[in-house]
Write a protein that holds these residues in place. Sequence first.
Motif, PDB file in Angstrom:
ATOM      1  N   GLY A  45      47.291  -1.151  59.419  1.00 53.42           N
ATOM      2  CA  GLY A  45      46.916   0.247  59.558  1.00 53.42           C
ATOM      3  C   GLY A  45      48.071   1.204  59.501  1.00 53.42           C
ATOM      4  N   GLN A  46      49.319   0.727  59.495  1.00 50.31           N
ATOM      5  CA  GLN A  46      50.487   1.598  59.462  1.00 50.31           C
ATOM      6  C   GLN A  46      51.116   1.657  58.085  1.00 50.31           C
ATOM      7  OE1 GLN A  46      51.539   3.467  62.119  1.00 50.31           O
ATOM      8  NE2 GLN A  46      49.651   2.729  63.029  1.00 50.31           N
ATOM      9  N   VAL A  47      50.241   1.497  57.023  1.00 50.21           N
ATOM     10  CA  VAL A  47      50.717   1.529  55.647  1.00 50.21           C
ATOM     11  C   VAL A  47      49.834   2.493  54.854  1.00 50.21           C
ATOM     12  CG1 VAL A  47      51.184   0.189  53.552  1.00 50.21           C
ATOM     13  CG2 VAL A  47      51.510  -0.854  55.805  1.00 50.21           C
ATOM     14  N   ARG A  48      50.452   3.332  54.054  1.00 47.80           N
ATOM     15  CA  ARG A  48      49.746   4.235  53.144  1.00 47.80           C
ATOM     16  C   ARG A  48      50.289   4.001  51.736  1.00 47.80           C
ATOM     17  NH1 ARG A  48      47.626   4.500  57.363  1.00 47.80           N
ATOM     18  NH2 ARG A  48      47.038   6.362  58.590  1.00 47.80           N
ATOM     19  N   VAL A  49      49.337   4.030  50.721  1.00 47.39           N
ATOM     20  CA  VAL A  49      49.723   3.801  49.328  1.00 47.39           C
ATOM     21  C   VAL A  49      49.110   4.901  48.468  1.00 47.39           C
ATOM     22  CG1 VAL A  49      49.690   2.197  47.387  1.00 47.39           C
ATOM     23  CG2 VAL A  49      49.796   1.304  49.719  1.00 47.39           C
ATOM     24  N   GLN A  50      49.946   5.441  47.567  1.00 47.65           N
ATOM     25  CA  GLN A  50      49.477   6.414  46.575  1.00 47.65           C
ATOM     26  C   GLN A  50      50.069   6.063  45.221  1.00 47.65           C
ATOM     27  OE1 GLN A  50      50.818  10.214  48.028  1.00 47.65           O
ATOM     28  NE2 GLN A  50      48.888  10.647  49.106  1.00 47.65           N
ATOM     29  N   ALA A  55      53.242  12.076  36.590  1.00 48.89           N
ATOM     30  CA  ALA A  55      54.461  12.859  36.435  1.00 48.89           C
ATOM     31  C   ALA A  55      54.316  14.272  36.980  1.00 48.89           C
ATOM     32  CB  ALA A  55      54.879  12.896  34.962  1.00 48.89           C
ATOM     33  N   GLN A  56      53.086  14.820  37.060  1.00 53.46           N
ATOM     34  CA  GLN A  56      52.883  16.154  37.584  1.00 53.46           C
ATOM     35  C   GLN A  56      52.672  16.159  39.091  1.00 53.46           C
ATOM     36  OE1 GLN A  56      51.159  15.047  34.764  1.00 53.46           O
ATOM     37  NE2 GLN A  56      52.750  16.054  33.490  1.00 53.46           N
ATOM     38  N   GLY A  57      52.707  14.983  39.753  1.00 50.66           N
ATOM     39  CA  GLY A  57      52.540  14.920  41.185  1.00 50.66           C
ATOM     40  C   GLY A  57      51.092  14.837  41.628  1.00 50.66           C
ATOM     41  N   ARG A  58      50.173  14.591  40.708  1.00 49.78           N
ATOM     42  CA  ARG A  58      48.765  14.445  41.072  1.00 49.78           C
ATOM     43  C   ARG A  58      48.492  13.013  41.510  1.00 49.78           C
ATOM     44  NH1 ARG A  58      46.437  16.848  35.550  1.00 49.78           N
ATOM     45  NH2 ARG A  58      47.949  15.264  34.885  1.00 49.78           N
ATOM     46  N   VAL A  59      47.665  12.874  42.527  1.00 53.54           N
ATOM     47  CA  VAL A  59      47.325  11.573  43.066  1.00 53.54           C
ATOM     48  C   VAL A  59      46.260  10.942  42.194  1.00 53.54           C
ATOM     49  CG1 VAL A  59      46.471  10.310  45.062  1.00 53.54           C
ATOM     50  CG2 VAL A  59      47.916  12.323  45.408  1.00 53.54           C
ATOM     51  N   ALA A  81      45.412   7.492  42.535  1.00 52.36           N
ATOM     52  CA  ALA A  81      44.706   6.529  43.374  1.00 52.36           C
ATOM     53  C   ALA A  81      45.399   6.518  44.725  1.00 52.36           C
ATOM     54  CB  ALA A  81      44.723   5.140  42.738  1.00 52.36           C
ATOM     55  N   ALA A  82      44.677   6.116  45.747  1.00 53.36           N
ATOM     56  CA  ALA A  82      45.232   6.102  47.100  1.00 53.36           C
ATOM     57  C   ALA A  82      44.513   5.063  47.927  1.00 53.36           C
ATOM     58  CB  ALA A  82      45.121   7.478  47.752  1.00 53.36           C
ATOM     59  N   SER A  83      45.186   4.641  49.017  1.00 47.70           N
ATOM     60  CA  SER A  83      44.554   3.731  49.964  1.00 47.70           C
ATOM     61  C   SER A  83      43.548   4.508  50.792  1.00 47.70           C
ATOM     62  CB  SER A  83      45.612   3.080  50.846  1.00 47.70           C
ATOM     63  OG  SER A  83      46.300   4.069  51.595  1.00 47.70           O
ATOM     64  N   ILE A  84      42.776   3.809  51.596  1.00 47.79           N
ATOM     65  CA  ILE A  84      41.654   4.438  52.275  1.00 47.79           C
ATOM     66  C   ILE A  84      42.090   5.509  53.266  1.00 47.79           C
ATOM     67  CG2 ILE A  84      41.567   2.704  54.098  1.00 47.79           C
ATOM     68  CD1 ILE A  84      38.474   2.959  53.913  1.00 47.79           C
ATOM     69  N   ASP A  85      43.268   5.369  53.863  1.00 44.04           N
ATOM     70  CA  ASP A  85      43.741   6.341  54.849  1.00 44.04           C
ATOM     71  C   ASP A  85      44.715   7.342  54.265  1.00 44.04           C
ATOM     72  OD1 ASP A  85      42.266   5.141  56.864  1.00 44.04           O
ATOM     73  OD2 ASP A  85      43.870   3.711  57.347  1.00 44.04           O
ATOM     74  N   ALA A  86      45.054   7.250  52.975  1.00 41.99           N
ATOM     75  CA  ALA A  86      46.048   8.134  52.389  1.00 41.99           C
ATOM     76  C   ALA A  86      45.408   9.421  51.900  1.00 41.99           C
ATOM     77  CB  ALA A  86      46.765   7.424  51.241  1.00 41.99           C
ATOM     78  N   ASP A  87      46.201  10.479  51.857  1.00 42.07           N
ATOM     79  CA  ASP A  87      45.755  11.789  51.361  1.00 42.07           C
ATOM     80  C   ASP A  87      45.568  11.705  49.852  1.00 42.07           C
ATOM     81  OD1 ASP A  87      45.431  14.486  50.662  1.00 42.07           O
ATOM     82  OD2 ASP A  87      46.606  15.114  52.416  1.00 42.07           O
ATOM     83  N   ARG A  88      44.424  12.216  49.361  1.00 47.47           N
ATOM     84  CA  ARG A  88      44.131  12.156  47.926  1.00 47.47           C
ATOM     85  C   ARG A  88      44.514  13.423  47.192  1.00 47.47           C
ATOM     86  NH1 ARG A  88      40.925   8.018  46.202  1.00 47.47           N
ATOM     87  NH2 ARG A  88      40.201   6.586  47.819  1.00 47.47           N
ATOM     88  N   LEU A  89      45.054  14.402  47.938  1.00 47.52           N
ATOM     89  CA  LEU A  89      45.414  15.665  47.293  1.00 47.52           C
ATOM     90  C   LEU A  89      46.928  15.899  47.321  1.00 47.52           C
ATOM     91  CD1 LEU A  89      42.590  17.969  48.690  1.00 47.52           C
ATOM     92  CD2 LEU A  89      42.695  16.837  46.453  1.00 47.52           C
TER      93      LEU A  89
END
Length: 452
Positions: A60-65, A69-73, A75-83
């Motif tokens: 639970g202490q891991v976030r993945v995005q 190149a423009q800084g848009r997300v 894909a992300a993990s379930i707890d990571a920010d998608r914006l």
Amino acid sequence: MALGVFGLTVGLALGGVVLLGALRFVLQRNVDTEAFRTADAVALLAAEDALPDPLPVAGGQVRVQVIDAQGRVRAASIDADRLVPMARPEWLDTGHRQRLDVPAERVGLRGPVRVVAVPAGTSADPLTVLVARSMADVRQSTHVVRTILLVAFPLLVVVLAGVAWRVVGATLRPVEALRRGAEEITGRAGAGRLPVPASADEIHRLAVTLNGMLGRLESARARQRAFVSDAAHELRSPLANIRTELEVAQRLADRTDWTAVTANLLADTERLGRLVDDLLLLARLDEMPASRGTGPVDLAALVSEVAARYPSPPVRVEPSPGPLWTAGNEAELRRVLANLVDNAVRHARSSVVLAVEPHETAYHLVTVTDDGPGIAAADRGRVFDRFTRLDDGRGRDHGGAGLGLAIVWELVRRAGGTIALADADGPHGLRVRLLLPTTPAGPEPPPTVARP
């Protein structure tokens, strides 16, 4: 002792700092390794265009995005920010693996937060995989270890200081006993011995060595006292004779035979002068180290030269096989032979024979033989002591002070030789055997010296 404890404290403190630094480095490296492993796995999925949604993570202490190149997300993990990406695009070096420390509120984890960036995707669509891991566990672990060290460090220093105090005290206790013993010996200015500890260690050997030194010093002081006493006695005798002669001449001036008085005064003065010269020579010899002489000396010629000063008979010289060279001081060797011949002539009945010949070792043998009463075997060692005069048939040394053979002994020792007394071939007499090294000087001769 205080200096040792201070050094121990500094060493332990440095060790604690190094330990904390090493622990933090190891934990930080483990976090980075796990984060890069996760990022590499996601980058492999991105390369195959098989990114799941959400991205799988472990813990639970891991976030993945995954950002473009423009800084848009993308894909992300379930707890990571998608914006909002966890790292701004300007922080990233596109195409390189990176390690970043970012604010905890940007990621949504307990701080501090470590973010690793791994390039992914294709050249047409470059992507970057960001993996964030909380460093709270690392900080907590280092905090616990630091607290343990801060609590245990003073206790450890106190315990080690106590142990060192006891050990050093037990080690130095024999040294203190030696110091007190030395102080007592110095205070009473007399003979004494230092206490010897029972342990067979360096302190024991030091005490034994110091006791040996004290014994030698006491022996030297005893010899010095005896020497001064004997010298004072010998000097008093001619001075008393001179004073008596002068007082008698003063009281009986009109009936004084001044010729006889003058002769007696001259004899006592000469005796006094010889005694003073002998005392000064012995004092110089005591101060000078023993040494082999400075040049070659022909013993055969020197023996003939010394014998020529005496009438023949009684003094005669046996023929020698030729020049026999020794390394020594010619004046000192001449003094040795002169003293020996004087002593032999004084006690001989009819003849004194001098001979010099090669010895079977690397030494030449010089003998001085007389047909006098000889010296008892029990007295042959002590005749080389200072102020020794025998009271037997060999006779008192008329006019002498018992320093002649003592001077001979010292000069022979300086020349690297040995001297011994033996019986002559006939029913009476004494033979002096003098071994002197050849040129160049050879090894030490066999221990034939009769002096104790």
